[in-house]
Scaffold this motif. Structure first.
Motif, PDB file in Angstrom:
ATOM      1  N   GLY A 157       0.784  -1.234   0.000  1.00 21.65           N
ATOM      2  CA  GLY A 157       0.000   0.000   0.000  1.00 21.65           C
ATOM      3  C   GLY A 157       0.813   1.281   0.000  1.00 21.65           C
ATOM      4  N   LEU A 158       2.130   1.189   0.147  1.00 21.91           N
ATOM      5  CA  LEU A 158       2.960   2.399   0.178  1.00 21.91           C
ATOM      6  C   LEU A 158       2.890   3.173  -1.129  1.00 21.91           C
ATOM      7  N   GLU A 159       2.687   2.472  -2.241  1.00 26.92           N
ATOM      8  CA  GLU A 159       2.635   3.121  -3.554  1.00 26.92           C
ATOM      9  C   GLU A 159       1.480   4.114  -3.657  1.00 26.92           C
ATOM     10  N   LEU A 160       0.474   3.950  -2.819  1.00 26.16           N
ATOM     11  CA  LEU A 160      -0.685   4.847  -2.850  1.00 26.16           C
ATOM     12  C   LEU A 160      -0.351   6.227  -2.284  1.00 26.16           C
ATOM     13  N   HIS A 161       0.824   6.356  -1.676  1.00 25.20           N
ATOM     14  CA  HIS A 161       1.253   7.625  -1.095  1.00 25.20           C
ATOM     15  C   HIS A 161       2.298   8.341  -1.949  1.00 25.20           C
ATOM     16  N   TYR A 162       2.554   7.820  -3.131  1.00 28.47           N
ATOM     17  CA  TYR A 162       3.530   8.434  -4.034  1.00 28.47           C
ATOM     18  C   TYR A 162       3.111   9.855  -4.388  1.00 28.47           C
ATOM     19  N   ILE A 163       4.076  10.724  -4.430  1.00 27.44           N
ATOM     20  CA  ILE A 163       3.881  12.063  -4.975  1.00 27.44           C
ATOM     21  C   ILE A 163       4.875  12.188  -6.122  1.00 27.44           C
ATOM     22  N   PHE A 164       4.379  12.429  -7.307  1.00 25.77           N
ATOM     23  CA  PHE A 164       5.240  12.555  -8.474  1.00 25.77           C
ATOM     24  C   PHE A 164       5.748  13.994  -8.563  1.00 25.77           C
ATOM     25  N   GLU A 165       7.035  14.180  -8.307  1.00 26.58           N
ATOM     26  CA  GLU A 165       7.639  15.511  -8.283  1.00 26.58           C
ATOM     27  C   GLU A 165       7.482  16.256  -9.600  1.00 26.58           C
ATOM     28  N   ASP A 166       7.528  15.532 -10.700  1.00 25.43           N
ATOM     29  CA  ASP A 166       7.535  16.184 -12.008  1.00 25.43           C
ATOM     30  C   ASP A 166       6.145  16.320 -12.630  1.00 25.43           C
ATOM     31  N   SER A 167       5.091  16.133 -11.847  1.00 19.51           N
ATOM     32  CA  SER A 167       3.745  16.249 -12.418  1.00 19.51           C
ATOM     33  C   SER A 167       3.404  17.709 -12.697  1.00 19.51           C
ATOM     34  N   LYS A 168       2.647  17.919 -13.762  1.00 16.63           N
ATOM     35  CA  LYS A 168       2.165  19.256 -14.096  1.00 16.63           C
ATOM     36  C   LYS A 168       0.823  19.522 -13.419  1.00 16.63           C
ATOM     37  N   LEU A 169       0.095  18.450 -13.130  1.00 17.37           N
ATOM     38  CA  LEU A 169      -1.195  18.553 -12.461  1.00 17.37           C
ATOM     39  C   LEU A 169      -1.193  17.687 -11.212  1.00 17.37           C
ATOM     40  N   ARG A 170      -1.985  18.106 -10.235  1.00 19.29           N
ATOM     41  CA  ARG A 170      -2.090  17.348  -8.997  1.00 19.29           C
ATOM     42  C   ARG A 170      -3.537  17.384  -8.522  1.00 19.29           C
TER      43      ARG A 170
END
Length: 184
Positions: A157-170
């Motif tokens: 379940g840790l993958e559900l907490h990922y924050i993608f640094e290079d995202s243009k939208l959040r």
């Protein structure tokens, strides 16, 4: 990635992609692979439109700095090379051993994993030349669902907490409605 999460190195091999029939399902396999922590996806078969679509999604939603998407012509060669280099190969099939019986063992490996999902009938070669044939359940089901459940079990379940640094939208989580903001 930010927030310090480091997940086991895993990649997905999508077998026998048929552009006229599998475009949507293969796209969803790739999106699930990315969102659930895999480092990339290999797609057996040519489909430049599909590759462009997946790359566009990673540019907008994040992961383009590390998520690899590539077409290959021969899945069997990739599996053989992966194993020869010391990696572990896992075929998700309803005919395999239940994932609950093997997930602890798989989580202990410190080598890259290659998770294999089919489309059309999978050649019997894969059943005899992978390290693990695993089932999410022994009933017919979607390869998309199987991949999501497998990755979630692998990463606890840790993958559900990922924050993608290079995202243009959040996405800003809300109980009602939708809120999306631009990053940077």
């Amino acid at each position: 990635m930010q927030n310090g999460l480091r997940l086991k190195e895993a990649y997905v091999l999508r077998l026998s992609h048929r552009p006229s029939r599998d475009k949507r399902v293969t796209t969803h396999v790739a999106l699930v692979a990315r969102a659930f922590g895999a480092k990339g996806v290999f797609i057996e078969g040519e489909d430049t439109h599909l590759i462009d679509s997946i790359k566009k999604a990673t540019e907008v939603w994040g992961g383009s700095s590390y998520f690899k998407v590539e077409t290959i012509s021969d899945g069997k060669s990739l599996v053989s090379q992966w194993r020869n280099k010391g990696g572990i190969t896992i075929h998700l099939t309803m005919y395999g051993i239940n994932v609950c019986e093997k997930i602890k063992e798989l989580s202990s490996f410190e080598v890259p994993l290659l998770i294999i999902v089919g489309s059309e009938k999978v050649d019997s070669w894969y059943y005899h030349n992978v390290d693990f044939n695993l089932a999410i359940g022994n009933q017919p089901h979607s390869e998309i669902a199987a991949l999501a459940i497998f990755l979630d079990r692998l990463y606890k379940g840790l993958e559900l907490h990922y924050i993608f640094e290079d995202s243009k939208l959040r996405v800003i989580p809300q109980e009602a409605g939708k809120k999306v903001v631009k990053n940077g």
